[in-house]
Design a protein around this motif. Structure first.
Motif, short mmCIF file in Angstrom:
data_model
loop_
_atom_site.label_atom_id
_atom_site.label_comp_id
_atom_site.label_asym_id
_atom_site.label_seq_id
_atom_site.Cartn_x
_atom_site.Cartn_y
_atom_site.Cartn_z
N THR A 156 28.23 50.54 42.17
CA THR A 156 28.99 51.65 42.77
C THR A 156 30.35 51.25 43.31
OG1 THR A 156 28.12 51.33 45.01
CG2 THR A 156 26.80 52.66 43.50
N GLY A 157 30.57 49.98 43.58
CA GLY A 157 31.76 49.59 44.31
C GLY A 157 31.67 50.04 45.76
N ALA A 158 32.74 49.82 46.52
CA ALA A 158 32.73 50.17 47.94
C ALA A 158 32.64 51.68 48.16
CB ALA A 158 33.98 49.61 48.62
N PHE A 159 33.01 52.48 47.15
CA PHE A 159 32.87 53.93 47.31
C PHE A 159 31.40 54.34 47.43
CE2 PHE A 159 37.27 54.20 45.84
CZ PHE A 159 37.75 55.19 46.69
N GLY A 160 30.50 53.54 46.88
CA GLY A 160 29.08 53.80 47.09
C GLY A 160 28.72 53.66 48.55
N LEU A 414 40.85 44.77 40.89
CA LEU A 414 40.27 43.50 40.46
C LEU A 414 39.40 43.66 39.22
CD1 LEU A 414 41.36 42.50 43.21
CD2 LEU A 414 39.35 41.02 43.33
N THR A 415 38.87 44.86 38.99
CA THR A 415 38.09 45.05 37.77
C THR A 415 38.97 44.94 36.53
OG1 THR A 415 38.33 47.48 37.66
CG2 THR A 415 36.52 46.60 39.00
N HIS A 416 40.26 45.20 36.68
CA HIS A 416 41.17 45.07 35.53
C HIS A 416 41.26 43.63 35.04
CE1 HIS A 416 43.35 48.91 37.16
NE2 HIS A 416 42.18 49.16 36.63
N ILE A 452 30.76 40.69 44.96
CA ILE A 452 29.56 41.45 44.59
C ILE A 452 29.88 42.47 43.51
CG2 ILE A 452 27.80 43.05 45.45
CD1 ILE A 452 28.17 41.70 48.21
N GLU A 453 30.99 43.20 43.67
CA GLU A 453 31.35 44.25 42.72
C GLU A 453 31.53 43.71 41.31
OE1 GLU A 453 33.86 47.14 45.80
OE2 GLU A 453 34.86 45.61 44.60
N SER A 497 29.83 37.99 32.27
CA SER A 497 29.14 39.26 32.13
C SER A 497 29.85 40.34 32.92
CB SER A 497 27.68 39.15 32.59
OG SER A 497 27.63 38.83 33.96
N MET A 498 29.66 41.60 32.52
CA MET A 498 30.34 42.73 33.14
C MET A 498 29.36 43.53 33.98
SD MET A 498 33.67 43.21 32.15
CE MET A 498 33.97 44.95 31.83
N THR A 499 29.71 43.79 35.20
CA THR A 499 28.90 44.69 36.01
C THR A 499 29.21 46.14 35.64
OG1 THR A 499 30.54 44.87 37.79
CG2 THR A 499 28.95 43.05 37.93
N PHE A 500 28.32 47.04 36.05
CA PHE A 500 28.56 48.46 35.79
C PHE A 500 29.85 48.91 36.46
CE2 PHE A 500 28.06 53.01 36.51
CZ PHE A 500 27.54 53.46 35.29
N TYR A 501 30.08 48.43 37.68
CA TYR A 501 31.30 48.82 38.38
C TYR A 501 32.54 48.26 37.69
CZ TYR A 501 34.92 49.26 41.91
OH TYR A 501 36.09 49.55 42.57
#
Length: 541
Positions: A156-160, A414-416, A452-453, A497-501
């Motif tokens: 979810t990221g921090a928005f979760g 950072l996901t970029h 974590i994200e 590996s890629m997380t869902f977020y």
């Protein structure tokens, strides 16, 4: 309810919200909004007596207390900037509360609370993306020091976390209102059970994820250097820069050996941009000394920060942040440099700049007053920036994410890096500007959320502390002390590996933004309909 009681409750919400940012347990935010909800509910129940704007002042008081209690330390870098940031952010937050209050007046059911929740999430999302970005007080950041509770941020990221906080406060307040009125129904019992599950289940799931998460063993040995240069008293002449270089290399040598893969230095190891013309790096003597140093070690490569500049000879390349001096048009940058085993130098320019310190907001429209912006290095004008995130690639193909200071607060940014293949994250920063205040502790804690994200290990080099390693579960390892010279060495595992977020970014906020638009349209329609009913002539049969 007396005015003094309303003011006390408003202050109470501001203080309770602050606690999570000041080192207290994050779960406190689950009750932090209750006092202000009580005030807001009073104005809803007495809406015939009070106009909606009456609530705005109480909301502003609460948000101002929260902002000033948690971010007052900005004053050490810029008093004017601190005042602007605190007042502006408090005002914007109050607008969100007021808009939620309007929704509560418009909708009779709990739909008003849902509207407030999506309005708030949309505000946080907006605050990541406009020209006065300040996401420091995102509600989901309140759990930064309680990583065992939020391992599901990888989905979810921090928005979760923000969504969790809002729902917990809203549900608890609704239950308290029902119980205070003596309401005891099956719905109330079901709501109580749901509230308990909403707290317990995410925590249990997170703790299980924390215990079961195992990193793939793919280590790199890293040396982190903390030079401890006082940004308020440092000199910038050639002798001072030489001294900083010698101290940096001395510390790096104390913690490096033949197994060292990377040496990481903080933001602006070299602060004087006049020595860092990007078109002449091959003859830069400071950089050449760095190159010679890493060749003492078999594998070592180096990443560190400098203040640099780039001259524009082609008028078509000139940016809105460029400045002109002695017929020379150029941009200044907050830059990360990476030196590999082949002596090749890779460059990254900081993208997320600090408003009022590194950039003038809305430069396209306010460029004529850009000279009032005070840069940390002591000169005027906005810094240049890089539009998108980019990676460094080591000689063995390892993909590195260079993250400079403030950028580590932006989760989706950072996901970029991760989407481009980043396997490790290196955060370089200079938190000495905030002195010994909660600011540098808060900044470090946000890096734990990014780990974590993205499930990426992080090496964090801070000029004056806290420098540390952070594993993929968000655990801090080998944290250095504040305001001391230090060099630490440790191993971090790469991860590809890629997380869902990491794949989908702030999707929760985008859904909330869409819902916000629908709620606002519905409120406008209802207001228009009510006005028509009031103005309709009375018909007699």
């Amino acid at each position: 309810m007396k005015r003094i009681h309303r003011l006390a409750l408003s202050i109470g919400t501001g203080l309770l919200l602050s606690l999570a940012w000041l080192g207290f347990p994050g779960w406190i935010v689950f009750v932090a909004l209750l006092p202000l909800f009580l005030v807001e509910n009073y104005f809803v129940e007495n809406k015939e007596e009070f106009r909606s704007v009456s609530f705005f002042g109480h909301a502003f008081l609460a948000m101002f207390v929260w902002n000033i209690t948690t971010t007052w330390w900005i004053v050490h870098a810029t008093a004017v900037g601190a005042a602007m940031a605190i007042i502006t952010n408090s005002f914007l937050m109050s607008l969100v509360w007021w808009l939620g209050h309007l929704a509560r007046r418009s909708f009779k059911s709990n739909l008003g609370y849902i509207a407030f929740a999506v309005f708030w999430i949309s505000f946080e999302f907006f605050h990541f993306r406009w020209d006065i970005e300040w996401p420091w007080l995102q509600l989901g950041n309140g759990f930064a020091n309680n990583v065992k509770m939020i391992q599901w941020y990888e989905f979810t990221g921090a928005f979760g976390g923000t969504l969790w906080v809002l729902f917990m406060n809203i549900l608890l307040f609704s239950l308290l209102v029902q119980y205070s009125k003596g309401i005891r129904t099956r719905v109330t019992l079901f709501s109580t059970l749901f509230y308990l599950l909403l707290f317990i289940v995410p925590v249990l799931v997170s703790k299980r994820m924390y215990k079961s998460y195992v990193e793939k063993v793919d280590p790199k040995q890293i040396t982190i250097v903390q030079p401890n240069v006082d940004p308020y008293s440092e000199s910038f002449d050639i002798r001072a820069e030489d001294t900083k270089k010698q101290n940096f290399l001395r510390l790096a040598a104390s913690a490096s050996d033949r197994n060292t893969d990377f040496i990481v230095g903080p933001e602006t190891v070299f602060e004087n941009p006049s020595y860092w013309d990007e078109s002449k790096l091959e003859t830069n003597r400071f950089l050449n000394d760095m190159k010679q140093f890493i060749h003492q070690y078999k594998h070592a490569e180096m990443l560190f920060g400098v203040s640099s500049y780039k001259i524009y000879s082609n008028p078509d390349e000139v940016t809105t942040t460029a400045r002109t001096n002695n017929d020379m048009t150029y941009d200044r940058f907050n830059t990360a440099l990476f030196v590999d085993r082949q002596n090749e130098v890779q460059i990254y320019h900081k993208s997320k700049l600090v408003v009022g310190v590194e950039k003038m907001p809305f430069m396209k429209y306010l460029g004529f007053i850009s000279d009032v912006v005070l840069d940390i290095g002591g000169t005027t004008g906005s810094l240049g920036r890089q539009k998108d995130a980019s990676l460094f690639t080591s000689s063995d193909g390892t993909k590195l994410a260079p993250v400079i200071c403030y950028e580590s607060v932006f989760g989706e940014y950072l996901t970029h890096y991760v989407q481009q293949g980043a396997e490790l994250i290196f955060i370089i920063t200079n938190d000495g500007w905030w002195k010994n205040t909660p600011g540098y502790k808060q900044h470090m804690s946000f890096a734990r959320l990014r780990a974590i994200e993205t499930r990426r290990s992080i090496a964090r080099s801070a000029n004056t502390g806290i420098s540390c390693f952070i594993n993929q579960r968000g655990d801090v390892e080998q944290a250095t002390g504040w305001w001391v010279e230090a060099a630490i060495s440790g191993k971090l595992n790469k991860n590809s590996s890629m997380t869902f977020y990491a794949k989908h970014g702030d999707y929760i906020a985008r859904v909330a933004l869409f819902m916000s638009v629908l709620f606002i349209l519905l409120m406008i329609v209802r207001r228009f309909t009510e006005e028509q009913k009031k103005s309709a002539p009375i018909r007699f049969v």
